[in-house]
Design a protein around this motif. Sequence first.
Motif, PDB file in Angstrom:
ATOM      1  N   MET A   1       0.801  -1.170  -0.200  1.00  0.00           N
ATOM      2  CA  MET A   1      -0.131   0.235  -0.139  1.00  0.00           C
ATOM      3  C   MET A   1       0.569   1.417   0.031  1.00  0.00           C
ATOM      4  O   MET A   1       1.537   1.059   1.077  1.00  0.00           O
ATOM      5  CB  MET A   1      -0.681   0.197   1.569  1.00  0.00           C
ATOM      6  CG  MET A   1      -2.008  -0.924   1.341  1.00  0.00           C
ATOM      7  SD  MET A   1      -2.956  -1.584   3.080  1.00  0.00           S
ATOM      8  CE  MET A   1      -3.844   0.072   2.362  1.00  0.00           C
TER       9      MET A   1
ATOM     10  N   GLU B   1      -3.227   5.392  -0.203  1.00  0.00           N
ATOM     11  CA  GLU B   1      -4.269   4.244   0.287  1.00  0.00           C
ATOM     12  C   GLU B   1      -4.123   3.872   2.037  1.00  0.00           C
ATOM     13  O   GLU B   1      -5.181   3.499   2.782  1.00  0.00           O
ATOM     14  CB  GLU B   1      -3.562   2.918  -0.514  1.00  0.00           C
ATOM     15  CG  GLU B   1      -3.488   3.380  -1.888  1.00  0.00           C
ATOM     16  CD  GLU B   1      -3.277   1.199  -1.914  1.00  0.00           C
ATOM     17  OE1 GLU B   1      -4.171   0.817  -3.462  1.00  0.00           O
ATOM     18  OE2 GLU B   1      -1.981   1.429  -1.973  1.00  0.00           O
TER      19      GLU B   1
ATOM     20  N   SER C   1      -5.856   6.450   3.593  1.00  0.00           N
ATOM     21  CA  SER C   1      -7.228   6.982   3.556  1.00  0.00           C
ATOM     22  C   SER C   1      -8.163   5.951   4.266  1.00  0.00           C
ATOM     23  O   SER C   1      -9.269   5.921   4.621  1.00  0.00           O
ATOM     24  CB  SER C   1      -8.493   5.838   2.362  1.00  0.00           C
ATOM     25  OG  SER C   1      -9.520   5.568   1.650  1.00  0.00           O
TER      26      SER C   1
END
Length: 421
Positions: free
Chosen positions: A409, A413, A416
């Motif tokens: 990731m 990401e 988030s």
Amino acid sequence: MPVVVSASVLAAGLSACGTVEQLSAAQKVSKAFDKLGASTSAGVTVSVEASPEQIVAYGKATGDEIEPRSAEALSGLNISVAMASDKPLRESSAFKDASGAGGPGSAAPDKSLRASYVVADRKGTALFEYRQVDAKAYLRADAKGLVKLVGEDPAQVDEVGRELPGELGAIRDVLAGKWVALDLQELADSAKKSGPARPPAPTGRPTLDPNSAKQLTESLKDVFSRTVTFEDKGKKDGAEHVLMSAPARKLIDGVLGAVKPLSAKFPGQFGKLPATAPADVPDKAIGVDLYLKDGRFASATFDLAQLEPGAGPGAAFPVKLAFDQTAPVVQAPAGAVRVSEKDLQNTVLAFAGTADEDGFPGPGSGPVTRPGDGARPGPGKPLTDAQVKELIGLGMTESQIEIFNELGMDFAEIKSLAQEG
């Protein structure tokens, strides 16, 4: 629990609430919550009171069909929570987590708190247990019972256990129904350690300053005092019956309006809150029945069908919260197998290394995938110190950040995930 929390905030802040009858009933609720917070032990059991037939009928009424076998398993399912502390519960981490004082994610687990969580079926068979004693966590699961609960073949548990690699012995112990133990202080100490060239981690998640906390409390009191009513309904089975009711959409709109100013300070928790209640919230009054014995909470019942616009007359899905302020003493189980932080990391990495046809991780071979995504070939793009600092500010630990980055990731990401809590 949202019902209980809402009632406690209202009851604590009511100074004038319409009729004398309403005020009298609210005072009873307020005093009951005072006693609950002042006690050093308490137990709460949340149970599904709906019969299998009611659950099947509820599913048909709401357009979400429920198989009779699933309804049979769901009926009577309950979650029991017991807590005990050397100090009043209102001062323990269980009640103070929102302020960052000693709750999960804190660098100092509350050693005075002893807690137990049990999920059991209608026969009383424990399907999952968690205990916290002296800053150590213990858990045990009836994996086959849980699989049977959702209508699957329990033989799958043995199959998964045989496929697990050697470094996942801790998971094999869980599947076998053994108690496993984690040292919360060790995990907290590891989480606050910073690697070389990394910025120091903050002491915890962002917290409310006294003025903001006071403003939020006053705003919620105002919302509840304008929307929620208490009605003394006499006695039932030896307990005082108080009906708490409120117009659902108006109440939620008011709560959202009170909480929304916090979105700038807590973007991960409140940044995505809607301005008004979702469209599926019914535009009608909903009620909760509270029962008190000797001035203490005995139970609360709520019909979930009230929240379903399509449920129609006759549809019911009752749930119950039963209170016990003489909860049994929580003790550490004997013979628990210790699980280290390294064991946890091995588990995360191994299970994230593969995915089933739905994109969910599972044991086996092959790179991790997501629904609609291609395979992840390895670690994600290295993070800068500034990016790590930003993620830590959103409440993540360095250990979590490193694991997600190792799984492929990138910064966007991981951010988030942090913002979504």
